[in-house]
Design an enzyme around this catalytic site. Structure first.
Site, PDB file in Angstrom:
ATOM      1  N   GLU A  39      -3.751 -13.390  -1.839  1.00 20.03           N
ATOM      2  CA  GLU A  39      -4.640 -14.142  -2.714  1.00 20.03           C
ATOM      3  C   GLU A  39      -3.788 -14.630  -3.886  1.00 20.03           C
ATOM      4  O   GLU A  39      -3.089 -13.829  -4.520  1.00 20.03           O
ATOM      5  CB  GLU A  39      -5.774 -13.253  -3.238  1.00 20.03           C
ATOM      6  CG  GLU A  39      -6.706 -14.059  -4.118  1.00 20.03           C
ATOM      7  CD  GLU A  39      -7.850 -13.253  -4.743  1.00 20.03           C
ATOM      8  OE1 GLU A  39      -7.970 -12.048  -4.460  1.00 20.03           O
ATOM      9  OE2 GLU A  39      -8.604 -13.865  -5.527  1.00 20.03           O
ATOM     10  N   ARG A  97      -1.036   1.480   2.771  1.00 18.01           N
ATOM     11  CA  ARG A  97      -0.317   0.650   1.809  1.00 18.01           C
ATOM     12  C   ARG A  97       0.878   1.411   1.281  1.00 18.01           C
ATOM     13  O   ARG A  97       0.951   2.640   1.378  1.00 18.01           O
ATOM     14  CB  ARG A  97      -1.240   0.187   0.689  1.00 18.01           C
ATOM     15  CG  ARG A  97      -1.815   1.298  -0.163  1.00 18.01           C
ATOM     16  CD  ARG A  97      -2.969   0.813  -1.025  1.00 18.01           C
ATOM     17  NE  ARG A  97      -2.528  -0.052  -2.108  1.00 18.01           N
ATOM     18  CZ  ARG A  97      -2.852  -1.344  -2.216  1.00 18.01           C
ATOM     19  NH1 ARG A  97      -3.608  -1.917  -1.314  1.00 18.01           N
ATOM     20  NH2 ARG A  97      -2.434  -2.051  -3.230  1.00 18.01           N
ATOM     21  N   LYS A 150      -1.985  -6.026  -8.748  1.00 21.55           N
ATOM     22  CA  LYS A 150      -1.798  -7.300  -9.434  1.00 21.55           C
ATOM     23  C   LYS A 150      -2.610  -7.362 -10.724  1.00 21.55           C
ATOM     24  O   LYS A 150      -2.161  -7.904 -11.721  1.00 21.55           O
ATOM     25  CB  LYS A 150      -2.215  -8.455  -8.510  1.00 21.55           C
ATOM     26  CG  LYS A 150      -1.162  -8.782  -7.483  1.00 21.55           C
ATOM     27  CD  LYS A 150      -1.526 -10.025  -6.703  1.00 21.55           C
ATOM     28  CE  LYS A 150      -2.619  -9.734  -5.699  1.00 21.55           C
ATOM     29  NZ  LYS A 150      -2.815 -10.821  -4.738  1.00 21.55           N
TER      30      LYS A 150
END
Ligand code: ATP
Ligand code: MG
Length: 569
Positions: A43, A269, A279
């Site tokens: 994104e 992850r 982020k």
């Protein structure tokens, strides 16, 4: 690394990870017509970080290994948080990491019209409805993990009414947040993601690609599976937090005439000690001015570590070593540093630079004389060749390489003692000069002319220490930026109740040393050049350098804690 963590292999795992096993099996059984097509779907709401590198290496790596393709797809469904700056940075970062998507750069926004048409199909099939409840009302009727939700009072609207309202949502007739389109699935589902999830929301925000064409935007969970299907993705690899979203992913594919049937597979992850990987939180550091920007060399962003001097190959090697698994774990950041050192040790040329210079005058060396001495560029790589280093009567050495009162076994320079100058002569200290405060301003020495370069003294005397140096009249001024960890705690996100993660910031994460001196071969080196300052660490030329001042970032020091851990077993 915590005691409970699984051991990290020091070389690529010989056996296939679970994802490659699935791909293998799919190919044998002819699933997806034997094709392998993955995608990396960031994104564009921030810069990529080291965690994303794991996903990039996995997605592009699997495609490469099986002769398939990997798309770069921007998941740009949230215009309020997204920006072209991020789009451009992501492109640079993936390319830097060494992967290519050819002309397959896609955007979820490419599919907005198609996704809208799919939504109308769902309405016509009685599988979606317009809900007039606001966000709070939806939250309270959603239920909990243990209790079912309750149906919206608007759930039984007719197809015609739903179509009409949805079209008017698109036409901009309703206020932001006043209505949503929801899937009609099951408010009693044990999986909250299946309790009539929102498909579209009204949001008047200018999109970085579609401008003001749309005032309704699809939700990520709706756009993602369909984008995958539209691109013919076979294996949609994502992180574990999406496991509970998989039923809805499949629901979208099953209830719409999607052109292909992608399969979502979740993996753990990457978490790294002392490293923040979100982020949203990294954005806060940028916005609050804690760091100089997304590419501050202390940041775990790919832009940051690249500027810091981390080679892409080292990061790929790191991703290989950590592998891919289904179970959450935390990797010791020392492993990453180890991979960086290994790569730089092989490839970075050595130079001599003095971080904290003190002048040495060689009394018996003729004033005005200069000779050039040959130095090896990289003992690990004979092809790197040699260079010429000037030597003269006045040189700089590191203040730390001299002791007026040396402790036992101190093999560097001290009054009366001898030391070898790297690639040059043996010198002996005869006296020191101090200023009024007692600080040493100059060290006086003599040199033994017969000991040039590697030759051992004719009388067989032993000189144990070798130190680096820089010829004073030839020295280049260097600003060295020395970095320490950005956070003082292993898990920067673990904070006391009511506190913010900024409490874990290391106040001493940056030390700027402005008076460094380096040998002349570093003059004019382009930004991004990596090198080893002998005995000091690995450094990389920073873009802040000017023609009169070289600025370097310390990538890592020479001490390898991971190698020690490994050796201990
Ligand atoms: P963040 O949590 O930092 O905000 P994100 O998951 O929201 O990251 P996306 O842009 O959605 O960021 O991520 C793109 C891809 O990278 C996704 O497939 C995501 O699963 C993957 N990814 C993100 N963080 C990690 C990580 N730490 N380790 C492995 N893959 C990751
Ligand atoms: Mg995300």
């Amino acid at each position: 690394m915590a005691a409970s963590d699984p051991p990290v292999p020091s070389s690529p795992a010989p056996s296939l990870d679970f994802i490659r096993q699935i791909v293998d099996a799919d190919r044998s059984s002819g699933a997806h017509q034997g094709r392998v097509h993955t995608r990396f779907p960031p994104e564009p709401n921030g810069y990529l970080h080291i965690g994303h590198a794991k996903s990039i290496c996995l997605n592009f790596g699997v495609a490469q290994e099986y002769g398939g393709l990997c798309n770069l797809r921007y998941d740009d469904t949230n215009p309020a948080k997204e920006d072209v700056e991020y789009v451009d940075a992501i492109r640079d970062d993936v390319r830097w990491l060494g992967f290519s998507w050819d002309d397959r750069e896609f955007y979820a926004s490419d599919y907005f019209e198609q996704l809208y048409q799919y939504a109308e199909m769902l309405i016509r099939d009685g599988l979606a409805f317009v809900d007039d409840q606001n966000a709070d009302e939806m939250r309270t009727t959603r239920g909990t993990l243990t209790e079912p939700g309750t149906n919206s009072p608007y759930r039984d609207r007719s197809v015609d009414e739903n179509l009409d309202l949805f079209r008017r949502m698109r036409a901009g007739e309703f206020a932001d947040g006043s209505r949503v389109l929801r899937a009609k699935i099951d408010m009693a589902s044990p999986n909250i993601n299946m309790r009539d999830p929102v498909l579209y929301r009204i949001r008047r925000a200018t999109h970085h690609r579609t401008g003001d064409t749309w005032c309704i935007y699809p939700m990520y969970d709706y756009a993602h599976p369909l984008s995958d299907a539209l691109e013919g993705i076979t294996h949609s690899l994502c992180t574990l937090e999406f496991e509970d979203h998989r039923p809805f992913y499949n629901w979208c594919i099953e209830h719409l005439p999607a052109p292909s049937q992608p399969q979502q597979i979740e993996f753990a992850r990457l978490n790294l000690t002392y490293t923040l990987m979100s982020k949203r939180k990294l954005l806060k550091l940028v916005q609050d001015g804690v760091v100089s920007g997304w590419n501050d060399p202390r940041m775990p962003t790919l832009a940051g570590i690249r500027r810091r001097g981390v080679p892409a190959a080292a990061l790929r090697d790191f991703c290989d070593r950590i592998g891919v698994a289904k179970k959450e774990n935390v990797i010791d950041v020392a492993l990453l540093e180890h991979c960086v050192r290994e790569d730089l040790n092989r490839h970075a040329r050595r130079v001599m630079a003095v971080l904290d210079p003190v002048k040495v005058v060689i009394e018996n060396y003729p004033a005005g004389q200069v000779e050039t001495l040959e130095a090896v560029n990289n003992p690990e790589d004979p092809a790197a060749g040699v260079r010429q280093v000037p030597f003269s009567r006045e040189i700089y050495i590191d203040r730390d390489d001299f002791r007026e009162d040396p402790p036992k076994k101190y093999f560097r320079l001290s009054p009366g003692a001898e030391v070898r100058l790297r690639w040059a002569y043996i010198i002996r200290c005869t006296s020191v000069v101090k200023d009024a405060d007692g600080t040493i301003t100059e060290i006086r020495c003599t040199y033994d002319e017969a000991t040039g370069r590697s030759s051992t003294p004719a009388d067989g005397r032993k000189v144990k220490g070798t130190i680096h140096w820089v010829s004073a009249p030839h020295a280049i001024d260097v600003e060295a930026r020395l970095y320490d960890r950005l956070f003082t705690t292993e898990d920067p996100e673990a904070v006391p109740e009511g506190k913010d993660f900024v409490v874990n910031l290391n106040p001493a994460s940056l030390e700027v040393v402005t008076a460094c001196k380096a040998e002349p071969s570093v003059a004019g080196l382009p930004a991004g050049t990596t090198m080893q300052f002998e005995r000091t660490g690995y450094f990389c030329v920073d873009p802040d350098s000017t023609s009169s001042r070289l600025v370097v970032n310390r990538t890592v020091g020479l001490r390898d804690t991971w190698a020690k851990l490994e050796a201990r077993g």
